[in-house]
Design an enzyme around this catalytic site. Structure first.
Site, PDB file in Angstrom:
ATOM      1  N   ARG A 157      -8.645  -0.240   4.451  1.00 50.52           N
ATOM      2  CA  ARG A 157      -7.661   0.655   3.923  1.00 50.52           C
ATOM      3  C   ARG A 157      -6.438   0.050   3.770  1.00 50.52           C
ATOM      4  NH1 ARG A 157      -6.742   6.133   6.900  1.00 50.52           N
ATOM      5  NH2 ARG A 157      -5.411   6.226   5.022  1.00 50.52           N
ATOM      6  N   CYS A 185      -5.058  13.056  12.716  1.00 46.51           N
ATOM      7  CA  CYS A 185      -5.667  11.795  12.655  1.00 46.51           C
ATOM      8  C   CYS A 185      -5.042  11.241  13.845  1.00 46.51           C
ATOM      9  CB  CYS A 185      -5.260  10.983  11.339  1.00 46.51           C
ATOM     10  SG  CYS A 185      -3.901  10.142  11.642  1.00 46.51           S
ATOM     11  N   ARG A 208      -4.246  10.953   4.199  1.00 55.31           N
ATOM     12  CA  ARG A 208      -3.183  11.842   4.102  1.00 55.31           C
ATOM     13  C   ARG A 208      -2.270  11.930   3.013  1.00 55.31           C
ATOM     14  NH1 ARG A 208       1.159  11.855   6.457  1.00 55.31           N
ATOM     15  NH2 ARG A 208       2.124  14.137   7.464  1.00 55.31           N
ATOM     16  N   VAL A 212       8.168   6.953  16.207  1.00 51.10           N
ATOM     17  CA  VAL A 212       8.074   7.539  14.916  1.00 51.10           C
ATOM     18  C   VAL A 212       6.414   8.706  15.078  1.00 51.10           C
ATOM     19  CG1 VAL A 212       7.439   7.191  12.718  1.00 51.10           C
ATOM     20  CG2 VAL A 212       8.971   5.674  13.583  1.00 51.10           C
ATOM     21  N   ARG A 244       0.400  14.683  12.835  1.00 49.97           N
ATOM     22  CA  ARG A 244       0.745  14.421  11.449  1.00 49.97           C
ATOM     23  C   ARG A 244       0.885  15.762  10.726  1.00 49.97           C
ATOM     24  NH1 ARG A 244      -1.296   9.002   9.349  1.00 49.97           N
ATOM     25  NH2 ARG A 244       0.686   9.212   8.203  1.00 49.97           N
ATOM     26  N   ASP A 297       4.854   0.612  11.463  1.00 50.24           N
ATOM     27  CA  ASP A 297       3.722  -0.162  11.077  1.00 50.24           C
ATOM     28  C   ASP A 297       3.441  -1.801  11.639  1.00 50.24           C
ATOM     29  OD1 ASP A 297       3.790   1.746   8.037  1.00 50.24           O
ATOM     30  OD2 ASP A 297       2.885   2.144   9.880  1.00 50.24           O
ATOM     31  N   LYS A 313       0.681  -1.193   0.024  1.00 42.64           N
ATOM     32  CA  LYS A 313      -0.068  -0.106  -0.043  1.00 42.64           C
ATOM     33  C   LYS A 313       0.855   1.103  -0.226  1.00 42.64           C
ATOM     34  CE  LYS A 313      -1.619   1.554   3.976  1.00 42.64           C
ATOM     35  NZ  LYS A 313      -1.389   3.270   4.190  1.00 42.64           N
ATOM     36  N   ASN A 314       1.799   1.206   0.657  1.00 42.27           N
ATOM     37  CA  ASN A 314       2.725   2.430   1.009  1.00 42.27           C
ATOM     38  C   ASN A 314       3.878   2.718  -0.130  1.00 42.27           C
ATOM     39  OD1 ASN A 314       1.368   2.899   3.356  1.00 42.27           O
ATOM     40  ND2 ASN A 314       3.056   2.250   4.681  1.00 42.27           N
TER      41      ASN A 314
HETATM   42  C1  EPZ Z   1       4.503   7.052   5.687  1.00 39.13           C
HETATM   43  O1  EPZ Z   1       3.647   7.852   6.451  1.00 39.13           O
HETATM   44  C2  EPZ Z   1       3.564   5.676   5.648  1.00 39.13           C
HETATM   45  N1  EPZ Z   1       2.386   6.005   4.787  1.00 39.13           N
HETATM   46  C3  EPZ Z   1       3.112   5.455   7.171  1.00 39.13           C
HETATM   47  O2  EPZ Z   1       1.950   4.206   7.050  1.00 39.13           O
HETATM   48  C4  EPZ Z   1       4.438   4.875   7.877  1.00 39.13           C
HETATM   49  O3  EPZ Z   1       3.970   4.671   9.357  1.00 39.13           O
HETATM   50  C5  EPZ Z   1       5.231   6.118   7.973  1.00 39.13           C
HETATM   51  O4  EPZ Z   1       5.627   6.410   6.453  1.00 39.13           O
HETATM   52  C6  EPZ Z   1       6.564   5.635   8.575  1.00 39.13           C
HETATM   53  O5  EPZ Z   1       7.016   4.701   8.033  1.00 39.13           O
HETATM   54  C7  EPZ Z   1       2.254   6.186   3.591  1.00 39.13           C
HETATM   55  O6  EPZ Z   1       3.460   5.792   2.970  1.00 39.13           O
HETATM   56  C8  EPZ Z   1       1.007   6.317   2.947  1.00 39.13           C
HETATM   57  P1  EPZ Z   1       6.407  10.360   7.844  1.00 39.13           P
HETATM   58  P2  EPZ Z   1       4.348   9.436   6.599  1.00 39.13           P
HETATM   59  O7  EPZ Z   1       6.515  11.349   7.259  1.00 39.13           O
HETATM   60  O8  EPZ Z   1       4.788   9.886   5.366  1.00 39.13           O
HETATM   61  C9  EPZ Z   1       6.367  13.689  11.452  1.00 39.13           C
HETATM   62  C10 EPZ Z   1       0.235   2.977   7.678  1.00 39.13           C
HETATM   63  O9  EPZ Z   1      -0.349   2.712   8.361  1.00 39.13           O
HETATM   64  N2  EPZ Z   1       6.307  14.577  10.534  1.00 39.13           N
HETATM   65  O10 EPZ Z   1       7.954   9.431   7.984  1.00 39.13           O
HETATM   66  O11 EPZ Z   1       3.179  10.459   7.034  1.00 39.13           O
HETATM   67  C11 EPZ Z   1       5.179  12.573  11.571  1.00 39.13           C
HETATM   68  O12 EPZ Z   1       4.127  13.471  12.225  1.00 39.13           O
HETATM   69  C12 EPZ Z   1       0.782   4.311   7.483  1.00 39.13           C
HETATM   70  O13 EPZ Z   1       0.350   2.355   6.300  1.00 39.13           O
HETATM   71  C13 EPZ Z   1       6.249  16.035  10.599  1.00 39.13           C
HETATM   72  O14 EPZ Z   1       6.354  16.137  11.778  1.00 39.13           O
HETATM   73  O15 EPZ Z   1       5.314   9.251   7.627  1.00 39.13           O
HETATM   74  C14 EPZ Z   1       5.859  11.451  12.171  1.00 39.13           C
HETATM   75  O16 EPZ Z   1       5.636  11.454  13.660  1.00 39.13           O
HETATM   76  C15 EPZ Z   1       0.835   4.819   8.886  1.00 39.13           C
HETATM   77  N3  EPZ Z   1       6.059  16.955   9.844  1.00 39.13           N
HETATM   78  C16 EPZ Z   1       7.139  11.440  11.679  1.00 39.13           C
HETATM   79  O17 EPZ Z   1       7.511  12.614  10.890  1.00 39.13           O
HETATM   80  C17 EPZ Z   1       5.698  16.405   8.330  1.00 39.13           C
HETATM   81  O18 EPZ Z   1       5.807  17.186   7.621  1.00 39.13           O
HETATM   82  C18 EPZ Z   1       7.273  10.248  10.485  1.00 39.13           C
HETATM   83  O19 EPZ Z   1       6.403  10.717   9.533  1.00 39.13           O
HETATM   84  C19 EPZ Z   1       5.949  14.904   8.133  1.00 39.13           C
HETATM   85  C20 EPZ Z   1       5.905  14.180   9.133  1.00 39.13           C
END
Ligand code: EPZ
Length: 424
Positions: free
Chosen positions: A404, A121, A97, A333, A126, A311, A25-26
Site C-alpha cells: 500500500r 483501523c 481511509r 499523533v 481515526r 510515519d 503516496k500522501n
Molecule cells: C495523514 O493521515 C496521512 N495519510 C498519514 O499517513 C499521516 O500519518 C498523518 O496524515 C499525519 O501526518 C494520508 O495523507 C493519506 P490526521 P490523516 O488527520 O489525515 C486525529 C501513512 O502511513 N483525527 O493528521 O488521517 C487522528 O485520529 C498514513 O502514510 C481526529 O481525531 O491524519 C490522529 O490521531 C498513516 N479527527 C490525528 O488527528 C479527525 O477528523 C492526526 O490525524 C481527523 C483526525
C-alpha cells in the site's frame, strides 16, 4: 493483491548504492481526489505505483471518472468531465481511509456526498469528526443513514474555522471545499505538511486563490470554477527516510540524489545525532548517509510538521533497538501507533511499552530473525528493515500493507544488496 503473501528477509549487512525515490503516496492520493473539483483531464506524473493509488483510481471510476494509469511512465490521466455518482461505499472506506478526501470536492462541485462511515483501523479510532465539524460550519447538512453519512448543502458558506488539531486530512478536505466557495474562508491551525503544500501548488495551478498567511493559517478566496492541469507529484520523504534507516541499521552507505532534504530536517538531524555521517548534497536536495558502526540511541517525539514525522516512527524505532543506550519514543499523533513493539520484541528487541503513547527502547547488540506480522503500512517497512539487520531469517506476513505504501521497495533494497524474497 493477495493479502496472504509473505516476505522472507535474510540478514543483509552493509547495504550500499544509490536510490531514486518515487512520488509521495500522501500527496498523490489527495491530489487525485482534487481532480473532482474540475471538469476535464488532469495529468499527474511521478505517480507511485502503489496499491493505494489503484484504490483511489477505483474510487474515482466509481464516481464516473475515466482514469488511465500508465504504470511504466508513472503517469495518471483522470477525466472528470462526466461524474455521475457521489457515493463512497464501505469497502473502499474501510480499505483506505483517504477515501474521505473526495467528500470536500464532491460537496464543492455537486453540493452532495454520501460516504460510508470509516472503519476503525490499527492506528486507533481515526475518526473524521474534524472533517464533519468543518463541513457543518460551511453549511453542510449531515445525517447518518444506516452505515452511511449523507451530506448535502445548497451552497457552501465561507467561514473562519479553527482546527483544534492540525489534521492533515481535515485541512485538505476543507481547503478543497473552500476553493469553490464564494467569499473568504480562513483555516486556522491548518496542517502544513509537504504533501499539503503540494496540494496547494496544484490547486493554485488550477486557478484557486490560496494564501498561506502565517504557517498554519490558510486564506482561500473562492472562485467559480477550476481548470484541470498537469502536475508532478513531489518525491516521497517517507520512502527516503525508510531507505536511509535501512542503510543505517545494516552498517551501509546509501545516496539518494532526489531526497527532499529541506522537509526532513528534524529526522536527518536525529540520524546525525546517532553518529551516522549525513552529507547533504545541497541544503534542499540530495543526501548520502554513511552508517557509523557505533550508533548512539536518541529519543524523539512525533508531531505535526515540521516535527518528527509519525510515519517514520516505526522505522526509527528499529534503529534505536540496535543503538547503544536508551531511547524514549513518544508517539503523539496516533493512539496505539506502537503496536509494532510486540513484533520487534519477538526479534529480541528490549522495548517497554505500557500501552501508553511512550515506548522505552534499550539498545541490544543484535536482533534475531523471527516470524512477524505487519500491523500497518509504516510498521511493515520497519519490520523489513529489522529483518535486514537481524541474524537469521525473518518472515513477515501482512504484505498488503507493504504494497500500500511503497512502490516495489523490495526491488530498491535488493539493488542495495538486500536478500529479500516475496512469496505471494
Ligand atoms: C495523514 O493521515 C496521512 N495519510 C498519514 O499517513 C499521516 O500519518 C498523518 O496524515 C499525519 O501526518 C494520508 O495523507 C493519506 P490526521 P490523516 O488527520 O489525515 C486525529 C501513512 O502511513 N483525527 O493528521 O488521517 C487522528 O485520529 C498514513 O502514510 C481526529 O481525531 O491524519 C490522529 O490521531 C498513516 N479527527 C490525528 O488527528 C479527525 O477528523 C492526526 O490525524 C481527523 C483526525
Amino acid at each position: 493483491m493477495s493479502n496472504n503473501g509473505c516476505i522472507v528477509i535474510e540478514q543483509s549487512l552493509g547495504l550500499r548504492g544509490e536510490v531514486t525515490l518515487d512520488g509521495a503516496k500522501n500527496a498523490v492520493l489527495v491530489i487525485m481526489a482534487s481532480s473532482v473539483l474540475t471538469s476535464g483531464i488532469t495529468k499527474l506524473t511521478n505517480v507511485p505505483v502503489s496499491a493505494d493509488v489503484f484504490q483511489m483510481k477505483q474510487l474515482l471510476e466509481e464516481l464516473g471518472a475515466q482514469v488511465t494509469f500508465d504504470e511504466k511512465a508513472k503517469t495518471l490521466l483522470i477525466d472528470t468531465s462526466i461524474l455521475n455518482n457521489c457515493i463512497v461505499g464501505p469497502e473502499l472506506m474501510r480499505k483506505m481511509r483517504a477515501s474521505i478526501l473526495v467528500a470536500g470536492p464532491l460537496l464543492a462541485r455537486f453540493g452532495r456526498a454520501i460516504v460510508a462511515l470509516p472503519g476503525g483501523c490499527l492506528l486507533g479510532a481515526r475518526p473524521i469528526d474534524f472533517h464533519l465539524r468543518a463541513f457543518a460550519r460551511m453549511g453542510v447538512h449531515i445525517e447518518v443513514v444506516g452505515e452511511y453519512l449523507h451530506m448535502n448543502c445548497e451552497s457552501l458558506q465561507s467561514q473562519r474555522f479553527v482546527l483544534e488539531y492540525p489534521s492533515v486530512g481535515a485541512t485538505e478536505n476543507m481547503l478543497m471545499a473552500a476553493t469553490l466557495t464564494a467569499g473568504t474562508t480562513h483555516i486556522i491551525n491548518a496542517a502544513i505538511e509537504p504533501e499539503v503544500l503540494d496540494l496547494i501548488a496544484i490547486l493554485r495551478n488550477m486557478g484557486a486563490r490560496i494564501e498561506i498567511a502565517v504557517p498554519g493559517t490558510l486564506i482561500v478566496e473562492g472562485v467559480s470554477s477550476l481548470r484541470p492541469v498537469q502536475h508532478a507529484i513531489i518525491a516521497d520523504r517517507l520512502e527516503a527516510g525508510t531507505i536511509l534507516l535501512a542503510a543505517a541499521v545494516t552498517g551501509g552507505s546509501v545516496s539518494i540524489p532526489d531526497c527532499p532534504n529541506s522537509v526532513m530536517d528534524v529526522f536527518l538531524e536525529k540520524l546525525s545525532e546517532m553518529g551516522h555521517e549525513v552529507v547533504l548534497h545541497t541544503p534542499d536536495k540530495g543526501v548520502t548517509l554513511k552508517a557509523t558502526n557505533a550508533p548512539r540511541a536518541v529519543s524523539f517525539r512525533t508531531g505535526p510538521y515540521p516535527g518528527f514525522p509519525t510515519d517514520l516512527q516505526a522505522p526509527m524505532m528499529v534503529a534505536q533497538c540496535l543503538a547503544s543506550g536508551t531511547s524514549v519514543i513518544y508517539e503523539t499523533v496516533f493512539e496505539n501507533r506502537l503496536v509494532h513493539t510486540r513484533e520487534l520484541q519477538k526479534m529480541g528487541a528490549q522495548i517497554t511499552h505500557d500501552g501508553s503513547l511512550i515506548a522505552t527502547v534499550k539498545g541490544v547488540d543484535c536482533l534475531y530473525g523471527a516470524s512477524v506480522i505487519a500491523p500497518d503500512i509504516r510498521a511493515s517497512a520497519a519490520l523489513v528493515i529489522a529483518g535486514l539487520a537481524a541474524q537469521g531469517q525473518t518472515t513477515m506476513t501482512g504484505i498488503h500493507h507493504f504494497r500500500r505504501g511503497y512502490t516495489r521497495l523490495e526491488d530498491k533494497l535488493r539493488a542495495l544488496g538486500a536478500n529479500i524474497t516475496i512469496v505471494e
